[in-house]
Design an enzyme around this catalytic site. Structure first.
Site, short mmCIF file in Angstrom:
data_model
loop_
_atom_site.label_atom_id
_atom_site.label_comp_id
_atom_site.label_asym_id
_atom_site.label_seq_id
_atom_site.Cartn_x
_atom_site.Cartn_y
_atom_site.Cartn_z
N GLY A 1 44.33 36.40 46.65
CA GLY A 1 44.81 37.64 46.07
C GLY A 1 43.85 38.25 45.07
O GLY A 1 42.82 37.67 44.70
N HIS A 2 44.22 39.44 44.59
CA HIS A 2 43.35 40.20 43.69
C HIS A 2 43.15 39.49 42.36
O HIS A 2 44.03 38.83 41.83
CB HIS A 2 43.92 41.61 43.45
CG HIS A 2 45.28 41.62 42.83
ND1 HIS A 2 45.49 41.44 41.48
CD2 HIS A 2 46.49 41.81 43.38
CE1 HIS A 2 46.77 41.52 41.22
NE2 HIS A 2 47.42 41.73 42.35
N ASN A 3 41.94 39.60 41.84
CA ASN A 3 41.54 39.07 40.53
C ASN A 3 41.58 37.55 40.44
O ASN A 3 41.56 36.99 39.34
CB ASN A 3 42.40 39.67 39.41
CG ASN A 3 42.12 41.14 39.18
OD1 ASN A 3 42.77 41.99 39.77
ND2 ASN A 3 41.14 41.44 38.35
N SER B 1 45.42 36.86 40.34
CA SER B 1 45.02 36.45 38.99
C SER B 1 45.16 34.95 38.74
O SER B 1 45.34 34.52 37.60
CB SER B 1 45.79 37.23 37.93
OG SER B 1 45.53 38.61 38.03
N CYS C 1 40.22 42.61 46.85
CA CYS C 1 39.46 43.09 45.70
C CYS C 1 40.33 43.08 44.45
O CYS C 1 41.57 43.01 44.52
CB CYS C 1 38.91 44.49 45.95
SG CYS C 1 40.14 45.80 45.94
#
Length: 315
Positions: free
Chosen positions: A228-230, A248, A207
């Site tokens: 991974g996140h974002n 990201s 998330c």
């Protein structure tokens, strides 16, 4: 939580403001009632346009904020955000409303659906599946055994998620003390899987810290992939087994990542790019093409280099 309470909690200079803060967000995405931060100078340009009610940042950057935005001075903004994030962390189960299950959906007896979740029509939810509070699942979705969908995640129509995959687990984010201790940055975003996405077995999609990690329409993710996140995975992209994206990173449309290829974080990969197996990407790719190796180079150049190395070794 009010701003003066937050300032006291973080040990910041006293703030005479009782403005209520309802959440945390990035400088770009924050709105009134939210608090943001600056811990990396490359985001300074976003200070002048942020709509956050308050920003945690070094005193030397305070003059860059718009009038009316409250300053919370910190020599270690990232650490301050990590400490504060715990107080805005979402509850695992936060709804008293019974889950909604659509017509024609088959729910195996050992599946567990939390309160507040919504599942569309004609879905198949198999043994051991967990669907978290406030998660939304569209129509014609298949969740194979032991799939876990964390709270607030959004699954589109005709999505297929194979056994053992986890959607919405925490991103790997920590602030580090001077003594080397690791302070958790609580991840308060979600994951969005758009229509016609397929996720292989034992894959994890983290998330977002704030906002959403997004897998766009038609993308196909193999077994044993880490996202991974974002991150944002563009439409109709393909990620082969054991490939991975650090936080990201954004893939454009129709990007193909071969087995065991990976990217560093905060990169952008041009649409219609192919990364051969075991490629290692450390810089953004702005020109579509086929790339190989580590350090990364155009595939044709990599092949030439391998041929020359073979001749040297044979001589």
């Amino acid at each position: 939580m009010t701003l003066n309470t937050i300032a006291e909690l973080l040990g910041c200079q006293e703030v005479k403001s009782s403005t209520k803060i309802t959440g945390m967000n990035t400088l770009r995405e924050a709105s009134e009632g939210e608090i943001s931060f600056l811990s990396d100078s490359k985001y300074e340009k976003e200070l002048s346009t942020t709509r956050a009610s308050a920003v945690i940042l070094p005193a030397s950057k305070a003059h860059l904020l718009p009038e009316g935005v409250v300053v919370l001075e910190s020599d270690e903004p990232y650490m301050s955000v990590a400490l504060l994030s715990k107080h805005f962390a979402k509850l695992i189960q936060s709804s008293d409303i019974a889950p909604v299950i659509g017509n024609g959906t088959t729910l195996y007896p050992s599946a567990h659906i939390e309160n507040g979740a919504k599942i569309g029509s004609n879905c198949t939810i198999m043994s051991g599946v967990y669907v978290g509070s406030e998660a939304v699942i569209g129509d014609d979705v298949i969740l194979y055994p032991n799939v876990c969908v964390y709270r607030d995640c959004i699954i589109g129509n005709r999505v297929m998620i194979h056994a053992g995959s986890v959607i919405g687990s925490d991103g790997f984010g920590y602030a580090h003390t001077k003594m080397g201790e690791h302070i958790k940055l609580y991840q308060n975003g979600n994951v969005i899987l758009e229509d016609d996405v397929e996720i292989g077995a034992n894959t994890t999609v983290d998330c977002a810290v704030f906002g959403s990690t997004i897998i766009k329409q038609g993308s196909k993710i193999d077994n044993l992939v880490q996202i991974g996140h974002n991150c944002v995975v563009g439409e109709h992209s393909i990620m082969v087994s054991q490939s991975g994206l650090a936080g990201s990173t954004t893939l454009g449309r129709n990007v193909v990542m071969g087995g065991q290829s990976a990217t560093a974080g905060h990169l952008t990969i041009a649409p219609f790019t192919t990364l051969a197996a075991r490629s290692g990407v450390t810089k953004s790719i702005t020109k579509k093409g086929v790339y190989s190796g580590f350090p990364l180079m155009e595939h044709k150049l990599w092949l030439k280099m391998q041929a020359k190395l073979a001749k040297i070794l044979q001589s």
